[in-house]
Design an enzyme around this catalytic site. Structure first.
Site, PDB file in Angstrom:
ATOM      1  N   THR A 212      -9.328 -18.926  51.225  1.00 57.13           N
ATOM      2  CA  THR A 212      -9.887 -19.138  52.284  1.00 57.13           C
ATOM      3  C   THR A 212     -11.274 -18.872  52.366  1.00 57.13           C
ATOM      4  OG1 THR A 212      -7.871 -18.926  53.301  1.00 57.13           O
ATOM      5  CG2 THR A 212      -9.786 -18.315  54.737  1.00 57.13           C
ATOM      6  N   GLY A 242      -1.820 -19.851  60.132  1.00 63.66           N
ATOM      7  CA  GLY A 242      -1.982 -18.795  60.134  1.00 63.66           C
ATOM      8  C   GLY A 242      -2.899 -17.887  60.855  1.00 63.66           C
ATOM      9  N   ASP A 243      -3.692 -16.870  60.471  1.00 66.68           N
ATOM     10  CA  ASP A 243      -4.480 -16.113  61.211  1.00 66.68           C
ATOM     11  C   ASP A 243      -5.965 -16.855  61.467  1.00 66.68           C
ATOM     12  OD1 ASP A 243      -5.119 -15.588  58.536  1.00 66.68           O
ATOM     13  OD2 ASP A 243      -6.314 -14.194  58.993  1.00 66.68           O
ATOM     14  N   THR A 263      -9.570 -12.819  55.438  1.00 65.07           N
ATOM     15  CA  THR A 263      -8.715 -13.660  54.421  1.00 65.07           C
ATOM     16  C   THR A 263      -7.708 -12.976  54.028  1.00 65.07           C
ATOM     17  OG1 THR A 263      -8.658 -14.659  52.074  1.00 65.07           O
ATOM     18  CG2 THR A 263     -10.273 -12.914  52.454  1.00 65.07           C
ATOM     19  N   GLY A 264      -6.404 -13.373  53.656  1.00 64.07           N
ATOM     20  CA  GLY A 264      -5.239 -12.632  53.090  1.00 64.07           C
ATOM     21  C   GLY A 264      -4.143 -13.157  53.831  1.00 64.07           C
ATOM     22  N   GLY A 266      -2.058 -14.167  56.157  1.00 57.81           N
ATOM     23  CA  GLY A 266      -2.371 -14.453  57.768  1.00 57.81           C
ATOM     24  C   GLY A 266      -1.112 -13.830  58.688  1.00 57.81           C
TER      25      GLY A 266
HETATM   26  N1  ASP Z   1      -5.298 -16.085  55.921  1.00 55.31           N
HETATM   27  C1  ASP Z   1      -5.143 -17.369  55.286  1.00 55.31           C
HETATM   28  C2  ASP Z   1      -3.717 -17.844  55.844  1.00 55.31           C
HETATM   29  O1  ASP Z   1      -2.786 -17.046  56.114  1.00 55.31           O
HETATM   30  C3  ASP Z   1      -4.791 -17.434  53.699  1.00 55.31           C
HETATM   31  C4  ASP Z   1      -5.868 -16.832  52.871  1.00 55.31           C
HETATM   32  O2  ASP Z   1      -6.813 -16.075  53.567  1.00 55.31           O
HETATM   33  O3  ASP Z   1      -5.692 -17.050  51.828  1.00 55.31           O
HETATM   34  O4  ASP Z   1      -3.501 -19.043  56.516  1.00 55.31           O
END
Ligand code: ASP
Length: 346
Positions: A212, A242-243, A263-264, A266
């Protein structure tokens, strides 16, 4: 979980900070050429954001310019190169927020706009809504395209061989984990420590597939803005959001506190309202951006064992980059135009 550090403390004011995803970035699988490619795109994004401000734009112009570069770079999980749902489709999420007015715009499960961050900005500037999803987001984008300058493209534009391979490996890893009664892989495009299979095979063959993307910026007037854009997580259920487009979770900005992009995984950022939490810590406890970032990673995210990272900048150009994964693609450009990028703790 590995702890993270900022890039070397600089004492200098940041103008734009970007990330390109956090996760179990395996050093042994990232060749020097691929690392150079990833860093070059981060640098290009930082310079585009910086130039937007140098040319008289504001922090919103800067975050859009920076995120567009990363959306166009197929190595990152946003725009072209976005990861796929479990039925092999692209569904992208993006958001933007203006720290001065608290105006915000977001799109979720959008499939037809070349740069989803521009669709998010159009929602903010051309509607009285904050978030449009799915078919409604697509038809709004098509309608507003000539006025707002959005580029409409076919779904095929976004799909890459890497994303298809990534999905295949993810689904195989998931089936294997199920058979063994283990945890399913996380679906983070940068890999994840939570994948309960012998080998993180959904990430391994790619090496050049990152995550992301997001940007935060502060302009000459001390106004901050944030933008985030993503294809989501590999193998997600169709319709999963997601977030990233949830204001206060993956994206947030307030001139009085900071601009924030995450990022992560979500789901954890949504449950912890991490974007708003970090802002509240600064507002109510008087924490610095670095202290607030540390607190949300070590306390808020840790509560639900969420993996990820975040970038922040305040109105004075103080910035922070924190993550609890092995690495996070990230970079900063300072007032004098000098750039730093990093992936691991360095
Ligand atoms: N945060 C993003 C989601 O959950 C994914 C990511 O950051 O890699 O959609």
């Amino acid at each position: 979980m590995a702890l993270s550090q900022n890039l070397a403390p600089s004492g200098r004011n940041a103008v734009v900070v970007v990330h390109g995803g956090a996760g179990a970035v395996d050093r042994t699988k990232l060749t020097p050429a691929r690392e150079r490619e990833a860093r070059a795109k981060l640098e290009q994004a930082l310079k585009a954001g910086y130039k937007a401000i140098a040319d008289g734009g504001n922090s919103l112009d800067a975050v859009v310019a920076a995120v567009k570069v990363l959306e166009d770079a197929s190595i990152y999980n946003s725009g072209r190169g976005s990861c796929l749902t479990r039925n092999g489709k692209i569904e992208m999420d993006a958001a933007i927020m203006d720290g001065t007015t608290l105006a915000a715009g977001a799109v979720a499960s959008i499939t037809c706009v070349k740069n989803p961050v521009t669709a998010a900005r159009a929602v903010m500037e051309h509607t009285h809504h904050v978030l449009l999803v799915g078919a409604g987001a697509n038809s709004f984008a098509r309608k507003i395209a000539p006025t707002a300058g959005l580029k409409i493209v076919e779904a095929e534009y976004f799909k890459t061989a890497h994303a298809e391979q990534n999905l295949k490996h993810y689904l195989e890893a998931e089936a294997e984990a199920k058979k063994r009664g283990g945890k399913r892989p996380s679906g983070l495009t940068t890999g994840s420590s939570q994948c309960d299979v012998q080998e993180e095979r959904h990430e391994e063959p790619l090496g050049k597939k990152y995550g992301t993307v997001g940007a935060v910026a502060v302009d000459k007037q001390g106004h901050v803005a944030a933008a985030t854009s993503t294809g989501g997580t590999v193998g997600k259920e169709p319709g999963r959001v997601g977030d990233t487009p949830i204001i206060g979770a993956g994206t947030y900005a307030d001139d009085e506190t900071c601009a924030f992009s995450a990022t992560g995984e979500g789901e954890h950022f949504i449950r912890g309202s991490v974007g708003h939490e970090v802002s509240a810590l600064i507002r109510h406890l008087g924490l610095t951006v670095a202290q607030a970032a540390e607190r949300v990673v070590s306390v808020t995210l840790a509560r639900t064992a969420g993996d990820g990272g975040l970038i922040l900048v305040d109105a004075n150009g103080n910035y922070a980059m924190r993550y609890n994964t092995l690495g996070m693609y990230r970079g900063v450009i300072f007032e004098d135009g000098s750039v730093k990028t990093a992936i691991y703790n360095e």
